[in-house]
Design a protein around this motif. Structure first.
Motif, PDB file in Angstrom:
ATOM      1  N   PHE A   1       0.793   3.982  -2.850  1.00  0.00           N
ATOM      2  CA  PHE A   1       0.432   5.344  -2.462  1.00  0.00           C
ATOM      3  C   PHE A   1       1.432   6.346  -3.038  1.00  0.00           C
ATOM      4  CE2 PHE A   1       1.009   8.899   0.539  1.00  0.00           C
ATOM      5  CZ  PHE A   1      -0.256   9.453   0.494  1.00  0.00           C
ATOM      6  N   CYS A   2       2.718   6.055  -2.910  1.00  0.00           N
ATOM      7  CA  CYS A   2       3.750   6.950  -3.447  1.00  0.00           C
ATOM      8  C   CYS A   2       3.593   7.114  -4.954  1.00  0.00           C
ATOM      9  CB  CYS A   2       5.146   6.407  -3.129  1.00  0.00           C
ATOM     10  SG  CYS A   2       5.611   6.490  -1.386  1.00  0.00           S
TER      11      CYS A   2
ATOM     12  N   PHE B   1       0.827  -1.199   0.000  1.00  0.00           N
ATOM     13  CA  PHE B   1       0.000   0.000   0.000  1.00  0.00           C
ATOM     14  C   PHE B   1       0.863   1.252   0.000  1.00  0.00           C
ATOM     15  CE2 PHE B   1      -2.027   3.487   2.301  1.00  0.00           C
ATOM     16  CZ  PHE B   1      -3.196   3.648   1.570  1.00  0.00           C
TER      17      PHE B   1
ATOM     18  N   THR C   1       0.916   6.620  -6.756  1.00  0.00           N
ATOM     19  CA  THR C   1      -0.342   7.299  -7.075  1.00  0.00           C
ATOM     20  C   THR C   1      -0.240   8.802  -6.871  1.00  0.00           C
ATOM     21  OG1 THR C   1      -1.601   5.329  -6.458  1.00  0.00           O
ATOM     22  CG2 THR C   1      -2.798   7.407  -6.536  1.00  0.00           C
TER      23      THR C   1
END
Length: 511
Positions: free
Chosen positions: A71-72, A67, A74
């Motif tokens: 996340f990074c 995740f 995205t």
């Protein structure tokens, strides 16, 4: 994997999210002493991940670690396309500031960023396959910040265009490597959901850029559009640089091999190690070989046709972004801020398109695999390409003729939502197909598509104003719709013949 093993992995992930630090703990001198090679080749002990459950393999990372990585990626993927369109609403102000009334230059200020997207992947993809993805992400986010600062202080229109191009080169990194990073950490049967989130980010970015620019430019001036991108990029850099882990198996095994060889030398151990993925080429030779891989991949008919189709629909999207001020400003009297807000129609449609793909893709692949008695195949995702392909011409006819007739402003905005959905479904189906077909070279096949797609998105909007001046919004968009209709048989042809084409020797490139 047992519950106890999973809990242990979670505890280790909580203490340190850097995979390289964790790998060091596993590769102590004692481990080298007890090394029991499972394979040798030319006198070398071949280094691979330690079995299918090896926690160093990114596919086996804990959900928390995956995740964080996604996340990074995205966040960077939202930031980069936002930088590509933030100047679209500010273009009239920029042209007035530099005392120019050249409409093509005004469009170029926005689309030149995408030309950087075309050239950046040619170096970014091979560099990532040589040194790993993490270091390239980190260098490119700094590059992105530096050249947005340069845009903010640009002394002239020519300098601004050059700096926008260079900012686009750095901004192309998450667009080029994002799908590869997803393929590194997510197993194929779950890849559609992760890719869907990534594609939402890639479509939200272009949609929010004009909104930000539309309101910030009148309030603080067009230079603050670029200052804002630089500040946001700086915040992301502070997050990414110290924490982002490496995911590329080639780089991980290469580092593991170097650590083993170093530890063996310290113990006067005669064993020599070599990575399973080592090609035997020197770094310079490997880079020279890899830099041409995206272009070589475009020689494969399957890759070229899918890339061309995605390029056409992506070009339509950016043509809309560059013409929204004319359509909604001149036709409907919208100011700078509201003209930027109309791009939210594309954003809403894009989100719905991703939700559709996330709900349908996995079930569709499983259904076709069961019906045909085979395992999952890349071609099984292609029926969704037909649905996305139908949305494109419908939305273009709807948008063009409703704007031509000056119907209520909500009508063309609803049409652009269908365009956003069609673009996302088409792009997602094409990307999933190519990544699943060429997983090992996911970065390069993505780079190949990015080169064609962003060239089209750079050049097509430059012809938009002349086309609409001559044909009007109705027939101008209808021409684009007819071209989109011409691509509809592609999905059917590749569904039937795609596997045969991509596995035939005549249509393969020595990658």
């Amino acid at each position: 994997m047992s519950t106890t093993e999973t809990e242990k992995m979670d505890e280790r992930a909580g203490s340190d999210i850097d995979v390289e630090a964790e790998a060091d703990a596993h590769l102590s001198s004692a481990a080298v002493k007890n090394e029991k090679p499972t394979a040798t080749e030319d006198g070398f002990t071949i280094v691979d991940f330690d079995g299918p459950d090896d926690p160093e393999n990114p596919l086996n990372w804990t959900p928390r670690r995956k995740f964080f990585l996604l996340f990074c990626v995205t966040i960077m993927t939202i930031l980069s396309p936002a930088g590509s369109t933030i100047s679209s609403a500010a273009a009239p102000n920029i042209m007035r500031h530099f005392q120019s009334d050249n409409g093509k230059l005004g469009a170029l200020v926005t689309t030149i960023f995408l030309l950087g997207y075309s050239f950046g992947p040619m170096a970014i993809a091979p560099l990532s396959e040589l040194y790993g993805r993490a270091i390239v992400y980190k260098v490119c986010i700094v590059w992105y910040v530096v050249f947005h600062i340069a845009c903010a202080v640009a002394p002239g229109l020519g300098a601004l265009i050059v700096f926008r191009f260079l900012a686009g080169v750095g901004g192309s990194c998450p667009v080029t490597l994002g799908t590869g990073s997803i393929a590194d950490v997510v197993v194929p049967e779950k890849r559609a959901g992760a890719l869907g989130t990534y594609l939402v980010a890639s479509m939200i970015g272009p949609s929010i850029g004009p909104v930000i620019g539309g309101y910030l430019t009148p309030a603080a001036g067009w230079r603050w559009d670029f200052w804002l991108m630089a500040i946001a990029g700086g915040v992301v850099a502070v997050l990414v640089i110290p924490t982002m882990p490496e995911t590329y198996p080639y780089a991980l095994l290469d580092r593991k091999t170097k650590r083993l060889n170093k530890a063996a030398a310290a113990l006067n151990n005669s064993v020599c190690y070599r990575s399973k993925l080592d090609t035997g080429r020197t770094p310079a030779a490997l880079f020279a070989f890899s830099i041409g891989r995206p272009l070589k991949m475009l020689c494969v008919p399957v890759v070229f046709l899918q890339s061309l189709y995605a390029a056409v629909v992506y070009g339509y999207l950016y043509m809309c972004f560059t013409t929204f001020p004319a359509v909604f400003g001149d036709q409907y009297g919208f100011g700078s801020g509201p003209s930027g807000l109309v791009t939210l129609g594309v954003g809403v449609g894009s989100s719905l398109g991703v939700m559709f793909c996330g709900a349908v893709a996995k079930r569709l692949v499983a259904y076709l695999a069961a019906r045909n008695g085979t395992g999952p195949k890349p071609e099984y995702i292609l029926p969704t390409l037909v649905i996305g392909g139908l949305f494109i011409p419908v939305s273009l006819f709807w948008y063009g003729w409703s704007a031509e007739a000056k119907t209520h402003w909500i009508v063309p905005i609803i049409a652009t939502a269908f365009l956003g959905a069609g673009v996302v479904i088409t792009y997602m189906a094409s990307t999933l197909y190519l990544v699943d077909a060429y997983t090992v070279y996911a970065a390069s096949v993505t780079a190949a598509g990015t080169i064609v797609r962003c060239l089209m998105a750079t050049l097509l909007p430059l012809a938009g104003s002349a086309m609409y001046d001559r044909l009007g919004f109705g027939w101008g968009n209808s021409v684009l719709g007819f071209i989109a209709i011409g691509f509809l048989p592609l999905a059917v042809v590749l569904f039937v013949y795609g596997e045969r084409i991509r596995t035939t020797k005549r249509f393969q490139v020595n990658f």
